[in-house]
Design a protein around this motif. Structure first.
Motif, short mmCIF file in Angstrom:
data_model
loop_
_atom_site.label_atom_id
_atom_site.label_comp_id
_atom_site.label_asym_id
_atom_site.label_seq_id
_atom_site.Cartn_x
_atom_site.Cartn_y
_atom_site.Cartn_z
N LEU A 136 -7.00 -3.51 -8.32
CA LEU A 136 -7.46 -3.22 -6.96
C LEU A 136 -6.29 -3.18 -5.98
CD1 LEU A 136 -10.64 -5.45 -6.75
CD2 LEU A 136 -10.56 -3.00 -6.38
N ALA A 137 -5.45 -4.20 -6.06
CA ALA A 137 -4.35 -4.30 -5.11
C ALA A 137 -3.37 -3.15 -5.29
CB ALA A 137 -3.63 -5.63 -5.29
N THR A 138 -3.08 -2.81 -6.53
CA THR A 138 -2.14 -1.73 -6.79
C THR A 138 -2.64 -0.40 -6.24
OG1 THR A 138 -1.44 -2.85 -8.81
CG2 THR A 138 -0.89 -0.53 -8.61
N SER A 139 -3.89 -0.13 -6.49
CA SER A 139 -4.41 1.15 -6.02
C SER A 139 -4.46 1.20 -4.51
CB SER A 139 -5.81 1.38 -6.58
OG SER A 139 -6.67 0.37 -6.14
N PHE A 140 -4.71 0.04 -3.92
CA PHE A 140 -4.72 -0.01 -2.46
C PHE A 140 -3.37 0.43 -1.91
CE2 PHE A 140 -4.00 -2.40 1.49
CZ PHE A 140 -4.99 -1.85 2.25
N VAL A 141 -2.31 -0.07 -2.54
CA VAL A 141 -0.97 0.30 -2.09
C VAL A 141 -0.75 1.79 -2.23
CG1 VAL A 141 1.46 0.13 -2.66
CG2 VAL A 141 0.09 -1.93 -2.47
N ILE A 142 -1.12 2.33 -3.37
CA ILE A 142 -0.91 3.77 -3.57
C ILE A 142 -1.59 4.56 -2.46
CG2 ILE A 142 -1.49 5.73 -5.01
CD1 ILE A 142 -1.05 4.07 -7.41
N LEU B 179 -9.96 2.89 -7.27
CA LEU B 179 -10.27 2.14 -8.48
C LEU B 179 -9.89 2.92 -9.73
CD1 LEU B 179 -13.75 0.63 -7.61
CD2 LEU B 179 -11.71 -0.64 -8.25
N ALA B 180 -10.29 4.16 -9.75
CA ALA B 180 -10.06 4.97 -10.94
C ALA B 180 -8.57 5.17 -11.19
CB ALA B 180 -10.75 6.32 -10.79
N THR B 181 -7.83 5.41 -10.11
CA THR B 181 -6.40 5.64 -10.25
C THR B 181 -5.69 4.41 -10.82
OG1 THR B 181 -6.47 7.13 -8.36
CG2 THR B 181 -4.32 6.29 -9.01
N SER B 182 -6.02 3.26 -10.27
CA SER B 182 -5.34 2.07 -10.75
C SER B 182 -5.76 1.75 -12.18
CB SER B 182 -5.64 0.90 -9.84
OG SER B 182 -7.03 0.68 -9.84
N PHE B 183 -7.00 2.08 -12.51
CA PHE B 183 -7.44 1.87 -13.89
C PHE B 183 -6.54 2.64 -14.86
CE2 PHE B 183 -10.13 3.20 -17.51
CZ PHE B 183 -10.39 1.95 -18.04
N VAL B 184 -6.21 3.86 -14.48
CA VAL B 184 -5.34 4.66 -15.34
C VAL B 184 -3.97 4.00 -15.47
CG1 VAL B 184 -4.05 6.80 -15.47
CG2 VAL B 184 -6.48 6.84 -14.95
N ILE B 185 -3.43 3.55 -14.34
CA ILE B 185 -2.12 2.90 -14.41
C ILE B 185 -2.15 1.73 -15.37
CG2 ILE B 185 -0.49 1.50 -13.12
CD1 ILE B 185 -0.90 3.23 -10.75
N TYR B 186 -3.15 0.89 -15.21
CA TYR B 186 -3.15 -0.33 -16.02
C TYR B 186 -3.54 -0.06 -17.46
CZ TYR B 186 -2.05 -3.53 -12.28
OH TYR B 186 -1.38 -4.20 -11.30
N SER B 187 -4.46 0.86 -17.69
CA SER B 187 -4.93 1.02 -19.06
C SER B 187 -4.07 1.98 -19.86
CB SER B 187 -6.38 1.49 -19.07
OG SER B 187 -6.48 2.82 -18.65
#
Lengths: 188, 188
Positions: free
Chosen positions: B146-152, A146-154
DNA sequence: GACATAAGTTATCAGGTGATAACTTATGTC
DNA sequence: GACATAAGTTATCACCTGATAACTTATGTC
């Protein structure tokens, strides 16, 4: 040209290199972060950088390891850790958070393995032990996903950045989601 | 050396290039995907590729736009869309899912803007309209975060890959979390 | 069947990459 | 104060990158 010659101090130099490397990796990703640029930002020549860290991959591993500290976030009220984590990851002043570097290096073939190992050892592992209970590792992984993707998107994709209201909304959701994962320790 | 000469067909060639580009971008990220490698995989010369798509960035935009289709996932039972999305993103045969390309290109300065625009227009926008209700855009963004981080984590970092049980656990959690975001349409 | 056009090629450019070799010089020690 | 050592430099290598220019050839049309 009689400028006073540069003070020599290996420890300070290494520290400067690490800081510059962390910034570069977090801003433009592993592949695009050039050794020369990092060296210049650290006010040192690139061969010197390579002597200290062996290779670009070595530098990345050192920079990542040095950056991924969860520094004190696991201390304090367990009921508020969701907010503390989001605050840490979203602090505009601290641009070198663990998820930022993970997010921007996970794609690179050379960096992947390093990122996986360091993350597991220094972030997910310790956090899972702190979490405790059944499925602790899976739950810790979910939280950092969750945290990682948050960084990507934000930070990287202006989707959220362009819309502060949306960012607030999503930050709140993130903190709450993390907290829910932490709190479910009893079940499953 | 009297091999039969190559059939000339611009449309088929472009399609081959797009497919090869999608694979490459999804596997090694924007920066590391070389134009020559993509051209070779598409059985064409690199100048030809550039004539069709103008530049590497142009190719990326075309490949991304072509890949991000949510193809039919928004049709069918609304109560099962969480599972359908996870199935789409986690289909081992379909390696070129939208989140994969997003995840591996968000870090690159050259690719960021393109990724943001295409994602907003072709993925988050349409999905938000399908979702409807208040906060639709924020909720759509959450789902693709959520989906993006899942892939990573599941495809790039061996943290999950090495542990199938953990992957199952996290897949289930992901489907359920997405479904929860979809279902909350009434509140807030 | 000539011919224009578009599909394809090879050769090459300018610049950037990580890495290494060879050289210089500051600094602490005896 | 000489000197070994470590901190620093410049010059360079081999290679890869995206992009372009110039050339060839298949293909449909009149």
């Amino acid at each position: 040209m009689n400028t006073t010659p540069k003070r020599r101090n290996a420890e300070q130099t290494k520290a400067r290199i690490l800081l510059a490397a962390q910034k570069a990796f977090a801003e433009v990703g592993y592949a695009r972060a050039g050794i020369r640029d990092i060296a210049e930002a650290a006010d040192i020549s690139s061969p010197m950088l390579l002597r200290y860290f062996g290779s670009k991959a070595g530098l990345f591993e050192a920079a990542l390891t040095d950056a991924v500290s969860l520094a004190g976030v696991m201390e304090g009220d367990r009921k508020e850790i969701g907010k503390r984590l989001v605050a840490l990851f979203n602090d505009p002043q601290q641009e070198i958070t663990p998820p930022a570097i993970i997010a921007l290096s996970a794609g690179d073939p050379d960096a992947r393995g390093i990122t996986a190992r360091v993350t597991e050892e220094h972030v997910i592992g310790p956090f899972a032990r702190w979490l405790g209970g059944p499925g602790a590792e899976a739950r810790a992984t979910e939280i950092f996903m969750l945290a990682t993707s948050f960084v990507i998107y934000s930070r990287q994709l202006p989707i959220i950045t362009n819309n502060p209201a949306r960012e607030m909304e999503i930050s709140a959701w993130l903190a709450q989601s993390i907290q829910a994962i932490v709190d479910e320790s009893g079940s499953a």
